[in-house]
Motif scaffolding. Structure first.
Motif, PDB file in Angstrom:
ATOM      1  N   PHE A 193      99.109 111.411 -32.944  1.00  0.00           N
ATOM      2  CA  PHE A 193      99.021 110.637 -34.148  1.00  0.00           C
ATOM      3  C   PHE A 193     100.017 111.353 -35.171  1.00  0.00           C
ATOM      4  CE2 PHE A 193      97.392 109.708 -38.392  1.00  0.00           C
ATOM      5  CZ  PHE A 193      97.328 108.289 -38.523  1.00  0.00           C
ATOM      6  N   HIS A 194     100.049 112.599 -35.140  1.00  0.00           N
ATOM      7  CA  HIS A 194     101.051 113.399 -36.076  1.00  0.00           C
ATOM      8  C   HIS A 194     102.304 113.695 -35.495  1.00  0.00           C
ATOM      9  CE1 HIS A 194      96.893 114.314 -37.594  1.00  0.00           C
ATOM     10  NE2 HIS A 194      97.471 113.681 -38.633  1.00  0.00           N
ATOM     11  N   LEU A 195     103.430 113.158 -36.251  1.00  0.00           N
ATOM     12  CA  LEU A 195     104.726 113.410 -35.631  1.00  0.00           C
ATOM     13  C   LEU A 195     105.361 114.478 -36.136  1.00  0.00           C
ATOM     14  CD1 LEU A 195     106.191 109.682 -35.757  1.00  0.00           C
ATOM     15  CD2 LEU A 195     105.296 111.006 -33.835  1.00  0.00           C
ATOM     16  N   GLY A 196     104.669 114.996 -37.296  1.00  0.00           N
ATOM     17  CA  GLY A 196     105.147 116.242 -38.074  1.00  0.00           C
ATOM     18  C   GLY A 196     104.703 116.448 -39.254  1.00  0.00           C
ATOM     19  N   PRO A 197     104.999 117.206 -40.271  1.00  0.00           N
ATOM     20  CA  PRO A 197     104.459 117.414 -41.583  1.00  0.00           C
ATOM     21  C   PRO A 197     104.567 115.985 -42.338  1.00  0.00           C
ATOM     22  CG  PRO A 197     105.809 119.567 -41.071  1.00  0.00           C
ATOM     23  CD  PRO A 197     105.983 118.448 -40.105  1.00  0.00           C
ATOM     24  N   TYR A 198     103.783 115.444 -42.729  1.00  0.00           N
ATOM     25  CA  TYR A 198     103.795 114.171 -43.645  1.00  0.00           C
ATOM     26  C   TYR A 198     104.309 113.124 -42.748  1.00  0.00           C
ATOM     27  CZ  TYR A 198     102.910 118.144 -46.836  1.00  0.00           C
ATOM     28  OH  TYR A 198     102.490 119.129 -47.409  1.00  0.00           O
ATOM     29  N   GLU A 199     104.077 112.991 -41.537  1.00  0.00           N
ATOM     30  CA  GLU A 199     104.764 111.853 -40.505  1.00  0.00           C
ATOM     31  C   GLU A 199     103.607 111.360 -39.657  1.00  0.00           C
ATOM     32  OE1 GLU A 199     108.377 112.877 -39.100  1.00  0.00           O
ATOM     33  OE2 GLU A 199     108.841 110.791 -38.408  1.00  0.00           O
ATOM     34  N   THR A 200     103.301 110.106 -39.710  1.00  0.00           N
ATOM     35  CA  THR A 200     102.382 109.882 -38.312  1.00  0.00           C
ATOM     36  C   THR A 200     103.200 108.741 -37.671  1.00  0.00           C
ATOM     37  OG1 THR A 200     101.374 107.875 -39.741  1.00  0.00           O
ATOM     38  CG2 THR A 200     100.568 110.294 -40.013  1.00  0.00           C
ATOM     39  N   VAL A 201     102.318 108.079 -36.859  1.00  0.00           N
ATOM     40  CA  VAL A 201     102.764 107.179 -36.039  1.00  0.00           C
ATOM     41  C   VAL A 201     102.428 105.668 -36.590  1.00  0.00           C
ATOM     42  CG1 VAL A 201     102.649 108.163 -33.592  1.00  0.00           C
ATOM     43  CG2 VAL A 201     100.730 106.869 -34.568  1.00  0.00           C
ATOM     44  N   ILE A 202     101.815 105.739 -37.752  1.00  0.00           N
ATOM     45  CA  ILE A 202     101.702 104.496 -38.396  1.00  0.00           C
ATOM     46  C   ILE A 202     102.958 103.884 -38.972  1.00  0.00           C
ATOM     47  CG2 ILE A 202     100.559 103.429 -40.344  1.00  0.00           C
ATOM     48  CD1 ILE A 202      98.032 104.662 -39.818  1.00  0.00           C
ATOM     49  N   GLY A 203     102.939 102.583 -38.629  1.00  0.00           N
ATOM     50  CA  GLY A 203     104.418 102.032 -38.811  1.00  0.00           C
ATOM     51  C   GLY A 203     104.119 101.231 -40.153  1.00  0.00           C
ATOM     52  N   PRO A 204     105.287 100.545 -40.454  1.00  0.00           N
ATOM     53  CA  PRO A 204     105.368  99.756 -41.688  1.00  0.00           C
ATOM     54  C   PRO A 204     104.300  98.395 -41.519  1.00  0.00           C
ATOM     55  CG  PRO A 204     107.648 100.030 -41.203  1.00  0.00           C
ATOM     56  CD  PRO A 204     106.718 100.661 -40.062  1.00  0.00           C
ATOM     57  N   GLY A 205     103.615  97.999 -42.361  1.00  0.00           N
ATOM     58  CA  GLY A 205     102.776  97.014 -42.113  1.00  0.00           C
ATOM     59  C   GLY A 205     101.402  97.233 -41.454  1.00  0.00           C
ATOM     60  N   GLU A 206     101.268  98.486 -41.299  1.00  0.00           N
ATOM     61  CA  GLU A 206      99.988  98.817 -40.293  1.00  0.00           C
ATOM     62  C   GLU A 206      98.993  99.879 -41.331  1.00  0.00           C
ATOM     63  OE1 GLU A 206     101.161  99.249 -35.822  1.00  0.00           O
ATOM     64  OE2 GLU A 206     101.599 101.061 -36.781  1.00  0.00           O
ATOM     65  N   LEU A 207      98.006  99.633 -40.673  1.00  0.00           N
ATOM     66  CA  LEU A 207      96.646 100.717 -41.682  1.00  0.00           C
ATOM     67  C   LEU A 207      95.662 101.162 -40.476  1.00  0.00           C
ATOM     68  CD1 LEU A 207      95.496  99.990 -44.262  1.00  0.00           C
ATOM     69  CD2 LEU A 207      94.013  98.469 -43.338  1.00  0.00           C
ATOM     70  N   LEU A 208      95.638 102.610 -40.763  1.00  0.00           N
ATOM     71  CA  LEU A 208      94.683 103.294 -40.012  1.00  0.00           C
ATOM     72  C   LEU A 208      93.258 102.849 -40.154  1.00  0.00           C
ATOM     73  CD1 LEU A 208      93.614 105.425 -38.050  1.00  0.00           C
ATOM     74  CD2 LEU A 208      93.276 107.068 -39.948  1.00  0.00           C
ATOM     75  N   ALA A 209      92.503 102.103 -39.182  1.00  0.00           N
ATOM     76  CA  ALA A 209      91.210 101.318 -39.568  1.00  0.00           C
ATOM     77  C   ALA A 209      89.956 102.397 -39.113  1.00  0.00           C
ATOM     78  CB  ALA A 209      91.209 100.183 -38.718  1.00  0.00           C
ATOM     79  N   GLU A 210      90.118 103.032 -38.082  1.00  0.00           N
ATOM     80  CA  GLU A 210      88.761 104.175 -37.672  1.00  0.00           C
ATOM     81  C   GLU A 210      89.449 105.096 -36.639  1.00  0.00           C
ATOM     82  OE1 GLU A 210      85.872 102.630 -34.618  1.00  0.00           O
ATOM     83  OE2 GLU A 210      86.553 100.735 -35.415  1.00  0.00           O
ATOM     84  N   VAL A 211      88.695 106.159 -36.626  1.00  0.00           N
ATOM     85  CA  VAL A 211      88.580 107.209 -35.560  1.00  0.00           C
ATOM     86  C   VAL A 211      87.475 107.145 -34.670  1.00  0.00           C
ATOM     87  CG1 VAL A 211      89.338 109.465 -35.376  1.00  0.00           C
ATOM     88  CG2 VAL A 211      89.734 108.327 -37.619  1.00  0.00           C
TER      89      VAL A 211
END
Ligand SMILES: Cc1cc2nc3c(=O)[nH]c(=O)nc-3n(C[C@H](O)[C@H](O)[C@H](O)COP(=O)(O)OP(=O)(O)OC[C@H]3O[C@@H](n4cnc5c(N)ncnc54)[C@H](O)[C@@H]3O)c2cc1C
Length: 301
Positions: A154-172
């Motif tokens: 999920f984490h690509l690096g510091p302060y960077e995730t795989v969440i793209g524009p227009g997306e939302l983390l919904a749950e874990v």
């Protein structure tokens, strides 16, 4: 002369449903605000300058913590305090209550969210290591539906995730397996502070109570430059070994050897490595003591 730190001009929208939030997020330069404990300070420092803020605090449908179909499901809008207080989470994965107890202070925990913690992708975020240790799955919602990503990717690096524009983390989602024990250990300079270093362990034991064996180990490290928050070499070392002091001490040493802490105001590299070795060993010891080889997950709580 003193200067006030204020964010640049920003438009504010309050989402009333997940669908509404996704619609709002389809506009350019939008940013979700959840608890705001990380984003608002970054906006004040102008490290983040969204043009539109989409407030998702009204999305109570994402504030759940539940056991469902063999998985512990935690909604992105569950607050730190909800996870700390959740009996179902504590019974299955005490690692989360261990971690939440040492996240910031009660005020931050009442408002900061699980989703915000993961999406902030701060290398010192305690929950990132805890969920990585538990091999959790992130459920990301976009206008075309859900996609799932292991928290370890999920984490690509510091302060960077795989969440793209227009997306939302919904749950874990955290898979529940019998014979599991877990724990989180952190050292900070003072109560409520970020980690100097921390370690989380999730052990899956099999065999008999007299001769248990580690079938799988999950090890998460906080604030010490571990790739994807994971101590992969130590996990590999533990597989199929006895859950004893010798294994745990050796795993701690391997974790310390393979992480990449940087010297800063919280301490020099060798001190941080020393902490990683010690905290990994302690977390493993505690996790093993909480596992019930004969049956249920996290049964010692
Ligand atoms: C004084 C202080 C001490 C702290 N100490 C600790 C500590 O010891 N350990 C620790 O782990 N944390 C600590 N924190 C951070 C705390 O855990 C915050 O709650 C967390 O960083 C962010 O959660 P939030 O809900 O406030 O997110 P926000 O600030 O609202 O958002 C953070 C980021 O995530 C994005 N985001 C939020 N929710 C979503 C979502 N559902 N989908 C997509 N993107 C989303 C935002 O757009 C933003 O980029 C501390 C914070 C403060 C203020």
């Amino acid at each position: 002369m003193q200067y006030m730190q204020v964010p640049s001009q920003v438009e504010y929208e309050r989402a009333t449903s997940v669908e509404h939030a996704l619609e709002l997020l389809s506009r350019p330069e939008t940013r979700v605000v959840a608890g705001g404990h990380s984003l608002i300070p970054m906006m004040k420092l102008r490290l983040a300058q969204p043009e539109v803020l989409v407030d998702i605090n009204g999305l109570t449908e994402l504030a759940f913590i539940t056991l469902d179909g063999g998985q512990l499901r935690i909604g992105a809008m569950a607050r730190h305090a909800d996870l700390l207080d959740s009996a179902v989470a504590a019974g299955l994965f005490p690692i989360f209550a261990d971690a939440e107890r040492v996240v910031a202070d009660p005020i931050v925990r009442l408002w900061g969210t699980v989703g915000g913690s993961l999406c902030q992708a701060d290398p010192s975020e305690d929950l990132s290591a805890a969920f990585a240790a538990a091999r959790a799955i992130a459920v990301i919602r976009g206008r075309d539906g859900n996609r799932t990503v292991p928290v370890r990717e999920f984490h690509l690096g510091p302060y960077e995730t795989v969440i793209g524009p227009g997306e939302l983390l919904a749950e874990v989602r955290v898979p529940v397996r019998p014979g599991t024990g877990s724990a989180y250990q952190k050292v900070a300079r003072r109560v409520g502070d970020w980690s100097i270093a921390a370690a989380g362990a999730v052990l899956h034991l099999q065999g008999t109570p007299e001769r248990p064996v580690i079938k799988a180990a999950g090890l998460g490290l906080t604030a010490v430059g571990a790739e994807h928050f994971v101590a992969a070499e130590a996990e590999e070392f533990l597989r199929n070994r006895a859950p004893d002091e010798e294994s745990f001490t050796r795993a701690g040493a391997i974790a310390a050897e393979h992480c990449h802490p940087v010297a800063d105001q919280r301490g020099p590299q060798d001190y941080k490595r020393h902490l990683v070795a010690e905290l990994t060993t302690r977390a493993l010891r505690l996790a093993a003591g909480r596992a019930d080889v004969a049956g249920r997950a996290g049964s010692r709580v």
